[in-house]
Enzyme design. Structure first.
Site, PDB file in Angstrom:
ATOM      1  N   CYS A 116      91.753  30.883  71.927  1.00 33.75           N
ATOM      2  CA  CYS A 116      91.285  29.344  71.794  1.00 33.75           C
ATOM      3  C   CYS A 116      89.466  29.102  71.927  1.00 33.75           C
ATOM      4  CB  CYS A 116      91.958  28.712  70.930  1.00 33.75           C
ATOM      5  SG  CYS A 116      93.792  29.349  70.074  1.00 33.75           S
ATOM      6  N   ASP A 165      94.552  29.087  62.652  1.00 31.03           N
ATOM      7  CA  ASP A 165      95.270  30.230  64.516  1.00 31.03           C
ATOM      8  C   ASP A 165      95.513  30.370  63.954  1.00 31.03           C
ATOM      9  OD1 ASP A 165      94.519  28.981  67.256  1.00 31.03           O
ATOM     10  OD2 ASP A 165      95.685  27.546  66.897  1.00 31.03           O
ATOM     11  N   ASP A 166      95.628  31.507  65.438  1.00 34.75           N
ATOM     12  CA  ASP A 166      95.929  33.240  65.478  1.00 34.75           C
ATOM     13  C   ASP A 166      96.751  32.989  64.223  1.00 34.75           C
ATOM     14  OD1 ASP A 166      96.405  31.857  68.073  1.00 34.75           O
ATOM     15  OD2 ASP A 166      98.509  31.339  67.938  1.00 34.75           O
ATOM     16  N   HIS A 212      88.367  23.422  70.379  1.00 32.50           N
ATOM     17  CA  HIS A 212      90.142  23.799  71.035  1.00 32.50           C
ATOM     18  C   HIS A 212      91.054  22.835  71.004  1.00 32.50           C
ATOM     19  CE1 HIS A 212      92.944  25.547  73.011  1.00 32.50           C
ATOM     20  NE2 HIS A 212      93.001  25.364  73.908  1.00 32.50           N
ATOM     21  N   ASP A 254      90.812  32.781  64.436  1.00 27.69           N
ATOM     22  CA  ASP A 254      90.143  32.773  65.824  1.00 27.69           C
ATOM     23  C   ASP A 254      90.597  33.940  66.145  1.00 27.69           C
ATOM     24  OD1 ASP A 254      92.781  32.038  66.441  1.00 27.69           O
ATOM     25  OD2 ASP A 254      92.490  29.615  67.668  1.00 27.69           O
ATOM     26  N   HIS A 255      91.967  34.677  67.036  1.00 30.91           N
ATOM     27  CA  HIS A 255      91.609  35.994  67.442  1.00 30.91           C
ATOM     28  C   HIS A 255      93.573  36.472  66.697  1.00 30.91           C
ATOM     29  CE1 HIS A 255      94.800  32.755  68.981  1.00 30.91           C
ATOM     30  NE2 HIS A 255      93.548  32.920  69.755  1.00 30.91           N
TER      31      HIS A 255
END
Length: 521
Positions: free
Chosen positions: A76, A37-38, A130, A344-345
């Protein structure tokens, strides 16, 4: 004579055995699907020489590292809904955190659902959809959690919200209960409060990600005994805020030697609503009064601690990943398992005077993606070819030897694993929905982004949230990734003919869409 007959019989038996082995269908490959994540491309293998990520870097040496992968929305819920269903945000109609893809698309078939049709046993641990949207329909075993986190009052709680310090836990619960008393059903069940960082001197498994890593290892041991192929998805929560990880990962770094952002200002000539408001960070202790990047000034000491915490969190996940890979090899599953690791980003660490994600800028849409197949040989490779997270669905189908559905809006990147240097996609496409409560002018906009190897072009439109349609054109951004890779100046304000022609050309590419940008092979 007897020896000759015996040798002949043995030879015939060997031939028969070889024939039988050769005629067997190759077994289906398992899939280990790992989300971080992130996580932007903040890894050694992505040329960040200051971050410590030896295990992911070692994995990249065996697999294929995709240097130019982009998400479809830099937040997300939209990003994950898109890649897990194989269609883009305007098709999922999931544009921001509150949009629940299963309510909007009750008949959607997700990637694990699709693999189930082909005999795969599907298991979910951690954050894949999410947070509190585990989507039980998608899995044979949905939302597995470590035993210590199965309390009934925590079932709506995000794994990222757990602290170790007891006094922090006590204060967090007081705040949470006050919020829920006023607003039942509040985001993350009210637990998303507390300090933005924590560094307790504890074993890796005391924090949530470490506990679920142990669960993943036990699950792999169990799955290794089954005759069914598996699709196991593991979603690490760090380096998402808060940066709460064991102290030893903070100790890996000298805070004063971590380089800070060199462009802590808004891009020259960019519309003010293009940048995120950092509302995510405002939820943590000491950041409530944080303002929009157009007027915010963060102290250098605070910025250093935040970046230190992010780096420590990446190193923590890297260590867990290394431990998981070691366990996978001990079970023998490394010989028949496809592994893909992705973020995810991206995430801003002071760039553009901002933090967190939630923009169309390259630093938010650019993500790491590393894929490995046991059939690809001993050595991996790196490719500069443009890929997107939405490409994972068709790619994993091809690697697993199953037919991909025809409605997918991505392209299998398996040819790039075979030949990393070939010509590939012309562009990647992303978008971001900017809502009135976080824009300085109170407007609602949709920004559509097209990213080529040399340029980044973004068109902004007014957005009608009732009809879910774009309205009139508002503004445009253009960045040269050759001369300005950090996107510090919006070139669309220039009036020369070369720029005008480029704007027309990139607008055509953007509006022609992903279908026209597919590889020509």
């Amino acid at each position: 004579m007897r020896n000759s007959i015996f040798i002949t019989l043995v030879s015939l038996m060997c031939l028969l055995l070889n024939c039988n082995t050769a005629s067997k269908k190759p077994e289906k490959l398992n899939v280990l699907f790992i989300s971080v994540d992130d996580l932007g491309p903040n890894l050694g293998v992505y040329d960040n020489e200051h971050i410590i990520s030896p295990n992911i870097d070692a994995f990249a040496e065996k697999g294929t590292t995709f240097k130019n992968t982009f998400c479809q929305a830099a937040v997300c819920a939209p990003s994950r809904a898109s890649l897990m269903t194989g269609v883009r945000p305007d098709s999922t109609r999931v544009w921001h955190l509150g949009d629940k893809f299963r309510e909007i698309n009750p008949n959607a078939v997700t990637m694990p659902q699709y693999f189930k049709k082909y005999g795969y046993h599907t298991v979910n641990i951690g954050k894949i959809f999410h947070n509190y949207m585990p989507d039980s329909i998608s899995w044979d075993e949905p939302d597995l959690r470590p035993e210590q986190y199965k309390r009934p009052e925590w079932l709506k709680r995000d794994g990222e919200t757990f602290y170790v310090n007891e006094e922090t836990q006590r204060k967090q619960k007081i705040k949470r209960d006050k919020v829920i008393a006023k607003r039942p059903g509040y985001y993350a069940d009210g637990w998303n409060n507390g300090p933005a960082w924590e560094m307790e001197d504890v074993h890796d498994t005391v924090y949530f990600d470490g506990a679920q890593n142990e669960l993943a290892k036990r699950t792999l041991t169990r799955l290794a005994k089954s005759d069914e192929p598996f699709y196991l998805a593991l979603g690490y929560f760090r380096p998402h805020l808060p940066f709460a990880v064991p102290k030893k990962y903070w100790d890996l770094y000298d805070r004063d030697k971590i380089p800070m952002a060199t462009n802590s200002y808004l891009p020259k000539g960019a519309p003010v609503f293009s940048m995120n408001s950092m509302y995510e960070l405002r939820g943590y202790d000491g950041f409530k009064t944080l303002k929009h990047p157009s007027e915010n000034v963060m102290s250098k000491d605070t910025a250093r601690i935040l970046k230190h915490g992010y780096y420590a969190s990446v190193s923590y996940v890297d260590a867990l990943f290394g431990d998981l890979m070691k366990h996978l090899k001990s079970t023998g599953l490394d010989k028949n398992t496809v592994i893909i690791l992705w973020g995810d980003h991206g995430w801003k660490l002071g760039e553009h005077n901002s933090w967190c994600k939630q923009s169309n800028y390259d630093i938010d849409i650019h993500v790491p993606m590393i894929a490995y197949s046991p059939y690809q040989g001993k050595n991996g490779g790196k490719t500069e070819g443009i890929t997107e997270l939405i490409d994972m669905f068709p790619s994993l189908c091809e690697l697993a030897g199953i037919e991909a559905p025809d409605y997918l809006q991505g392209e299998s990147f398996v040819p790039l694993m075979r030949n990393p240097n070939q010509q590939w996609k012309k562009a990647a496409f992303s978008q971001f929905h900017r809502r009135p409560k976080v824009t300085p002018d109170g407007g609602r906009y949709m920004g559509y982004s097209v990213r080529t190897l040399e340029h980044h072009y973004i068109e902004w439109y007014e957005w009608n949230n009732e009809t879910k349609e774009r309205g009139k054109f508002v503004d445009v951004e253009l960045y040269s990734l050759v001369t300005d890779p950090d996107e510090n100046e919006n070139l669309s304000r220039q009036s020369d003919n070369t720029t005008k022609e480029l704007l027309i050309e990139l607008s055509k590419t953007l509006n022609a869409g992903w279908q026209e940008a597919k590889p020509s092979i």
